[in-house]
Scaffold this active site. Structure first.
Site, PDB file in Angstrom:
ATOM      1  N   GLU A  14       0.868  -1.197   0.000  1.00 15.57           N
ATOM      2  CA  GLU A  14       0.000   0.000   0.000  1.00 15.57           C
ATOM      3  C   GLU A  14       0.896   1.236   0.000  1.00 15.57           C
ATOM      4  OE1 GLU A  14      -3.392   0.948  -0.196  1.00 15.57           O
ATOM      5  OE2 GLU A  14      -2.332   2.876  -0.166  1.00 15.57           O
ATOM      6  N   HIS A  44     -43.678  -6.084  14.421  1.00 15.42           N
ATOM      7  CA  HIS A  44     -44.485  -4.863  14.358  1.00 15.42           C
ATOM      8  C   HIS A  44     -44.236  -4.043  15.610  1.00 15.42           C
ATOM      9  CE1 HIS A  44     -47.837  -2.212  13.501  1.00 15.42           C
ATOM     10  NE2 HIS A  44     -48.215  -2.360  14.765  1.00 15.42           N
ATOM     11  N   GLY A  81     -18.109  10.672 -11.312  1.00 19.92           N
ATOM     12  CA  GLY A  81     -17.682   9.284 -11.459  1.00 19.92           C
ATOM     13  C   GLY A  81     -16.215   9.113 -11.113  1.00 19.92           C
ATOM     14  N   GLU A 128     -26.741  18.207 -13.209  1.00 22.36           N
ATOM     15  CA  GLU A 128     -26.666  16.804 -13.658  1.00 22.36           C
ATOM     16  C   GLU A 128     -26.937  16.741 -15.162  1.00 22.36           C
ATOM     17  OE1 GLU A 128     -26.055  13.456 -12.575  1.00 22.36           O
ATOM     18  OE2 GLU A 128     -26.592  13.104 -14.664  1.00 22.36           O
ATOM     19  N   HIS A 184     -18.376  -3.415  -1.019  1.00 26.24           N
ATOM     20  CA  HIS A 184     -18.755  -4.813  -0.755  1.00 26.24           C
ATOM     21  C   HIS A 184     -18.545  -5.691  -1.979  1.00 26.24           C
ATOM     22  CE1 HIS A 184     -22.169  -2.093  -1.376  1.00 26.24           C
ATOM     23  NE2 HIS A 184     -22.733  -3.034  -2.114  1.00 26.24           N
TER      24      HIS A 184
HETATM   25  P1  FAD Z   1      -9.579   1.235  -3.102  1.00 26.00           P
HETATM   26  O1  FAD Z   1     -10.396   1.293  -1.872  1.00 26.00           O
HETATM   27  O2  FAD Z   1      -9.553   2.442  -3.973  1.00 26.00           O
HETATM   28  O3  FAD Z   1      -8.105   0.861  -2.646  1.00 26.00           O
HETATM   29  C1  FAD Z   1      -7.050   0.824  -3.521  1.00 26.00           C
HETATM   30  C2  FAD Z   1      -5.774   1.050  -2.746  1.00 26.00           C
HETATM   31  O4  FAD Z   1      -4.687   0.765  -3.594  1.00 26.00           O
HETATM   32  C3  FAD Z   1      -5.589   2.489  -2.298  1.00 26.00           C
HETATM   33  O5  FAD Z   1      -5.307   2.513  -0.919  1.00 26.00           O
HETATM   34  C4  FAD Z   1      -4.389   2.980  -3.095  1.00 26.00           C
HETATM   35  O6  FAD Z   1      -3.562   3.889  -2.385  1.00 26.00           O
HETATM   36  C5  FAD Z   1      -3.645   1.680  -3.345  1.00 26.00           C
HETATM   37  N1  FAD Z   1      -2.786   1.710  -4.526  1.00 26.00           N
HETATM   38  C6  FAD Z   1      -3.121   2.074  -5.787  1.00 26.00           C
HETATM   39  N2  FAD Z   1      -2.076   1.908  -6.622  1.00 26.00           N
HETATM   40  C7  FAD Z   1      -1.054   1.444  -5.856  1.00 26.00           C
HETATM   41  C8  FAD Z   1       0.282   1.068  -6.125  1.00 26.00           C
HETATM   42  N3  FAD Z   1       0.782   1.124  -7.366  1.00 26.00           N
HETATM   43  N4  FAD Z   1       1.055   0.652  -5.102  1.00 26.00           N
HETATM   44  C9  FAD Z   1       0.575   0.579  -3.845  1.00 26.00           C
HETATM   45  N5  FAD Z   1      -0.690   0.899  -3.538  1.00 26.00           N
HETATM   46  C10 FAD Z   1      -1.493   1.324  -4.524  1.00 26.00           C
HETATM   47  N6  FAD Z   1     -18.707   2.181  -1.624  1.00 26.00           N
HETATM   48  C11 FAD Z   1     -19.635   1.535  -0.902  1.00 26.00           C
HETATM   49  O7  FAD Z   1     -19.853   0.335  -1.121  1.00 26.00           O
HETATM   50  N7  FAD Z   1     -20.339   2.168   0.076  1.00 26.00           N
HETATM   51  C12 FAD Z   1     -20.155   3.476   0.350  1.00 26.00           C
HETATM   52  O8  FAD Z   1     -20.808   4.018   1.237  1.00 26.00           O
HETATM   53  C13 FAD Z   1     -19.199   4.186  -0.401  1.00 26.00           C
HETATM   54  N8  FAD Z   1     -18.975   5.495  -0.161  1.00 26.00           N
HETATM   55  C14 FAD Z   1     -18.019   6.143  -0.883  1.00 26.00           C
HETATM   56  C15 FAD Z   1     -17.820   7.495  -0.626  1.00 26.00           C
HETATM   57  C16 FAD Z   1     -16.869   8.197  -1.328  1.00 26.00           C
HETATM   58  C17 FAD Z   1     -16.666   9.661  -1.050  1.00 26.00           C
HETATM   59  C18 FAD Z   1     -16.075   7.522  -2.298  1.00 26.00           C
HETATM   60  C19 FAD Z   1     -14.999   8.266  -3.038  1.00 26.00           C
HETATM   61  C20 FAD Z   1     -16.264   6.184  -2.566  1.00 26.00           C
HETATM   62  C21 FAD Z   1     -17.252   5.485  -1.861  1.00 26.00           C
HETATM   63  N9  FAD Z   1     -17.513   4.142  -2.104  1.00 26.00           N
HETATM   64  C22 FAD Z   1     -18.471   3.485  -1.396  1.00 26.00           C
HETATM   65  C23 FAD Z   1     -16.759   3.386  -3.119  1.00 26.00           C
HETATM   66  C24 FAD Z   1     -15.667   2.554  -2.439  1.00 26.00           C
HETATM   67  O9  FAD Z   1     -14.824   3.403  -1.719  1.00 26.00           O
HETATM   68  C25 FAD Z   1     -14.883   1.768  -3.477  1.00 26.00           C
HETATM   69  O10 FAD Z   1     -15.754   1.011  -4.283  1.00 26.00           O
HETATM   70  C26 FAD Z   1     -13.902   0.831  -2.799  1.00 26.00           C
HETATM   71  O11 FAD Z   1     -13.011   1.546  -1.978  1.00 26.00           O
HETATM   72  C27 FAD Z   1     -13.109   0.033  -3.836  1.00 26.00           C
HETATM   73  O12 FAD Z   1     -12.224  -0.789  -3.190  1.00 26.00           O
HETATM   74  P2  FAD Z   1     -10.865  -1.280  -3.867  1.00 26.00           P
HETATM   75  O13 FAD Z   1     -10.242  -2.193  -2.880  1.00 26.00           O
HETATM   76  O14 FAD Z   1     -11.138  -1.769  -5.225  1.00 26.00           O
HETATM   77  O15 FAD Z   1      -9.984   0.022  -4.059  1.00 26.00           O
HETATM   78  P1  NAD Z   2     -21.781   8.363 -10.126  1.00 31.20           P
HETATM   79  O1  NAD Z   2     -21.544   7.595 -11.345  1.00 31.20           O
HETATM   80  O2  NAD Z   2     -22.623   7.813  -9.038  1.00 31.20           O
HETATM   81  O3  NAD Z   2     -22.465   9.767 -10.492  1.00 31.20           O
HETATM   82  C1  NAD Z   2     -21.902  10.651 -11.390  1.00 31.20           C
HETATM   83  C2  NAD Z   2     -23.016  11.499 -11.961  1.00 31.20           C
HETATM   84  O4  NAD Z   2     -22.426  12.548 -12.685  1.00 31.20           O
HETATM   85  C3  NAD Z   2     -23.922  10.722 -12.920  1.00 31.20           C
HETATM   86  O5  NAD Z   2     -25.258  10.908 -12.547  1.00 31.20           O
HETATM   87  C4  NAD Z   2     -23.595  11.329 -14.269  1.00 31.20           C
HETATM   88  O6  NAD Z   2     -24.699  11.348 -15.145  1.00 31.20           O
HETATM   89  C5  NAD Z   2     -23.157  12.737 -13.876  1.00 31.20           C
HETATM   90  N1  NAD Z   2     -22.285  13.397 -14.838  1.00 31.20           N
HETATM   91  C6  NAD Z   2     -21.271  12.851 -15.541  1.00 31.20           C
HETATM   92  N2  NAD Z   2     -20.685  13.793 -16.316  1.00 31.20           N
HETATM   93  C7  NAD Z   2     -21.341  14.951 -16.076  1.00 31.20           C
HETATM   94  C8  NAD Z   2     -21.205  16.282 -16.567  1.00 31.20           C
HETATM   95  N3  NAD Z   2     -20.273  16.583 -17.455  1.00 31.20           N
HETATM   96  N4  NAD Z   2     -22.046  17.232 -16.109  1.00 31.20           N
HETATM   97  C9  NAD Z   2     -23.009  16.921 -15.204  1.00 31.20           C
HETATM   98  N5  NAD Z   2     -23.174  15.674 -14.704  1.00 31.20           N
HETATM   99  C10 NAD Z   2     -22.352  14.712 -15.131  1.00 31.20           C
HETATM  100  O7  NAD Z   2     -20.324   8.783  -9.591  1.00 31.20           O
HETATM  101  P2  NAD Z   2     -19.861   9.466  -8.230  1.00 31.20           P
HETATM  102  O8  NAD Z   2     -21.010  10.043  -7.503  1.00 31.20           O
HETATM  103  O9  NAD Z   2     -18.715  10.337  -8.590  1.00 31.20           O
HETATM  104  O10 NAD Z   2     -19.324   8.222  -7.422  1.00 31.20           O
HETATM  105  C11 NAD Z   2     -18.231   7.441  -7.937  1.00 31.20           C
HETATM  106  C12 NAD Z   2     -18.341   6.013  -7.533  1.00 31.20           C
HETATM  107  O11 NAD Z   2     -18.193   5.863  -6.139  1.00 31.20           O
HETATM  108  C13 NAD Z   2     -19.669   5.440  -7.926  1.00 31.20           C
HETATM  109  O12 NAD Z   2     -19.452   4.401  -8.846  1.00 31.20           O
HETATM  110  C14 NAD Z   2     -20.265   4.900  -6.679  1.00 31.20           C
HETATM  111  O13 NAD Z   2     -20.683   3.575  -6.852  1.00 31.20           O
HETATM  112  C15 NAD Z   2     -19.149   4.967  -5.639  1.00 31.20           C
HETATM  113  N6  NAD Z   2     -19.755   5.494  -4.412  1.00 31.20           N
HETATM  114  C16 NAD Z   2     -20.632   4.699  -3.758  1.00 31.20           C
HETATM  115  C17 NAD Z   2     -21.275   5.178  -2.641  1.00 31.20           C
HETATM  116  C18 NAD Z   2     -22.250   4.306  -1.938  1.00 31.20           C
HETATM  117  O14 NAD Z   2     -22.254   3.114  -2.183  1.00 31.20           O
HETATM  118  N7  NAD Z   2     -23.078   4.828  -1.056  1.00 31.20           N
HETATM  119  C19 NAD Z   2     -21.020   6.461  -2.180  1.00 31.20           C
HETATM  120  C20 NAD Z   2     -20.141   7.247  -2.888  1.00 31.20           C
HETATM  121  C21 NAD Z   2     -19.504   6.733  -3.999  1.00 31.20           C
END
Ligand code: FAD
Ligand code: NAD
Length: 466
Positions: A32, A444, A271, A203, A321
């Site tokens: 990491e 309930h 995204g 959006e 997950h």
């Molecule tokens: P990551 O969690 O991105 O982990 C990848 C790790 O690899 C990082 O620590 C990075 O530093 C490390 N890494 C990368 N390249 C290298 C390298 N070359 N050498 C060493 N280390 C490296 N998902 C949910 O299911 N529920 C949520 O509520 C949710 N909320 C979110 C809120 C936000 C604001 C964001 C941004 C995302 C959220 N997500 C949520 C999405 C979720 O965080 C990701 O889907 C998840 O973390 C993906 O897991 P991963 O293990 O694939 O990668």
């Molecule tokens: P997202 O894909 O959920 O939403 C991005 C939104 O931006 C879309 O509705 C898209 O139509 C819009 N968009 C794209 N280009 C645009 C433009 N040029 N102008 C206006 N709107 C535009 O992506 P996110 O909210 O950035 O989240 C990223 C990822 O992180 C998602 O894939 C999500 O699954 C994950 N995430 C998950 C959770 C959760 O599980 N609760 C929370 C946060 C993030």
């Protein structure tokens, strides 16, 4: 050092894969680049966003609903610094927990940037410039994702920000402009709207959370409007720039009508993209697909034998997950087992209030594939439990096969649906019919009765409560 398995990335995909590999007797290393383990999810994603969502919800309830409950408060105010500190404490405890699990499972942790030297060797560059080299029979790429940017818009990380900065602002924005009405935009927009910011969401599509069942976006938009959100749907952002403390965003709709918004912060949440930068994939010969994701087969193995990939860096929903389950899957494949992931029953949750939760096919998907289905729904306003807690917004919608009554999809918006969706998941995993769930005794009064009633409505139009 020589390992059975080396995993690059310690997010929910990587660290869970490491634990499962170790449990299965493999000598395991995890690499990491940051000191804090847990990846995006633990450090700048799921956990910190949920911590701020909870804090801001407490404040919002205290400010708006408590008096109706008969609780009078005086001089209520937000201490943002404390809110952010609590969030940081939650992150630290959670990340330390991962470090503990690595130790407990005798997994070697390497801190530094990992990159392939060839298909079996990884070089790890540490911050102090020194380099480690390890080799492994199998390698799992779990490097996750990074925020996507919009061409022509510079993220200065001060006024034009990503989710990472939005999780540690030093002041409550007066006007937060959010580009993207997806999960991040609406969750983090909710945090600041509850704390008093005006929030404008721009959006591109004709709905918020457009990839979920369309009923959910419509309902959520109504609730968020009550919270003070304003929405510009069908709007394409044409520019955003910051000058001093002011951000100006320009956008236009399909009729080429232009809008200009001025705020003090702009959150870009359009995204995320797979992260494979400086990973040396070319040295190992690993192929990417047309969207920059590591291409994998049904065993999550890349085109190079022995190199696997999981989580956000491959196809599929970017969810913690999903990454975790893929971590377990690959570990078990490596151990010669025959694991299985049912991608249809991976739930999606949006932690706004009301919460949004979904599993299975959306109604739009069923229409597209020409499936014959029945729809049942139940509004929370008709639930005694929801009235008791004053959480009457939202509904549960159940989609069931017209002929067999099998549940094909469940879409919920309402109180605690993030937890309630698990029942629908189990039902779908065991291929339950809507009648099966409708005939099961639910406690309930609970919110979960709304699922039972929506199932009864889908199955035979005979919901019981109203
Ligand atoms: P990551 O969690 O991105 O982990 C990848 C790790 O690899 C990082 O620590 C990075 O530093 C490390 N890494 C990368 N390249 C290298 C390298 N070359 N050498 C060493 N280390 C490296 N998902 C949910 O299911 N529920 C949520 O509520 C949710 N909320 C979110 C809120 C936000 C604001 C964001 C941004 C995302 C959220 N997500 C949520 C999405 C979720 O965080 C990701 O889907 C998840 O973390 C993906 O897991 P991963 O293990 O694939 O990668
Ligand atoms: P997202 O894909 O959920 O939403 C991005 C939104 O931006 C879309 O509705 C898209 O139509 C819009 N968009 C794209 N280009 C645009 C433009 N040029 N102008 C206006 N709107 C535009 O992506 P996110 O909210 O950035 O989240 C990223 C990822 O992180 C998602 O894939 C999500 O699954 C994950 N995430 C998950 C959770 C959760 O599980 N609760 C929370 C946060 C993030």
């Amino acid at each position: 050092m020589n390992y059975d398995v080396a995993i690059i990335g310690s997010g929910p995909g990587g660290y869970v894969a490491a634990i499962r590999c170790a449990q299965l007797g493999m000598k395991t290393a995890i690499i990491e680049r940051y000191n804090s383990l847990g990846g995006t999810c633990l450090n700048v994603g799921c956990i910190p966003s949920k911590a701020l969502l909870d804090s801001s919800e407490h404040y919002h309830n205290a400010a708006t609903n408590f008096s109706e409950h008969g609780i009078e408060l005086k001089n209520l105010k937000v201490n943002l610094a404390q809110m952010i500190k609590r969030k940081a404490d939650v992150v630290k405890i959670t990340s330390d927990g991962v470090a503990f699990l690595m130790k407990k499972n005798k997994i070697d942790v390497y801190t530094g940037h990992g990159s392939f030297l060839d298909s079996k060797t990884i070089e790890i560059k540490k911050d102090d410039g020194t380099v480690d080299k390890i080799s492994a029979a199998k390698i799992i790429i779990a490097t996750g994702s990074k925020p996507s940017f919009l061409p022509g818009i510079t993220i200065d990380k001060k006024r034009i920000i990503t989710s990472t900065e939005a999780l540690k602002l030093e002041e409550i924005p007066k006007h937060l402009i959010v580009i993207g009405g997806g999960v991040i935009g609406l969750e983090l927009g909710s945090v600041y709207a509850r704390l008093g910011s005006k929030v404008s969401v721009v959006e591109f599509m004709d709905a918020i959370i457009p990839t979920m069942d369309r009923t959910l976006g419509k309902e959520l938009q109504r609730s968020l409007k009550k919270l003070g959100f304003e929405f510009y749907l069908n709007h394409k952002v044409t520019g955003a720039s910051a000058k001093g403390k002011e951000v100006t965003l320009t956008a236009e709709n399909k009729k080429s009508e232009k809008v200009e918004l001025k705020g003090d912060y702009c959150l870009v949440a359009v995204g995320r993209k797979p992260y494979t930068e400086n990973l040396g994939l070319e040295k190992a010969g690993v192929k990417l697909d047309d969207r920059g994701r590591v291409e994998v087969d049904e065993y999550l193995e890349s085109n190079i034998k022995g190199i696997y990939a999981i989580g956000d860096v491959i196809k599929g929903p970017m969810l913690a997950h999903k990454a975790e389950d893929e971590g377990v899957f690959v570990a078990e494949v490596l151990a010669g087992q025959k694991p299985h992931i049912n991608y249809l029953t991976i739930p999606g949750v949006v932690y706004t209030w009301p919460e949004v939760a979904s599993v299975g096919f959306t109604e739009e998907q069923l229409k597209e594939k020409g499936a014959k289905y029945k729809v049942g729904s139940f509004p929370f306003r008709a639930s005694g439990r929801a009235r008791a807690s004053m959480d009457i917004d939202g509904l549960v919608k159940v989609l069931a096969d017209e002929a067999t009554d099998e549940i094909l999809g469940v879409h919920m918006i309402g109180p605690r649906t993030a937890d309630m969706i698990a029942e629908a998941m189990v039902a779908m995993e065991f291929r339950a019919s809507a009648e099966d769930i409708g005939r099961m005794c639910h406690p309930h009064p609970t919110f979960s009765e709304a699922l039972k009633d929506a199932c009864l409505d889908a199955s035979a139009k005979r919901a019981l409560q109203i």
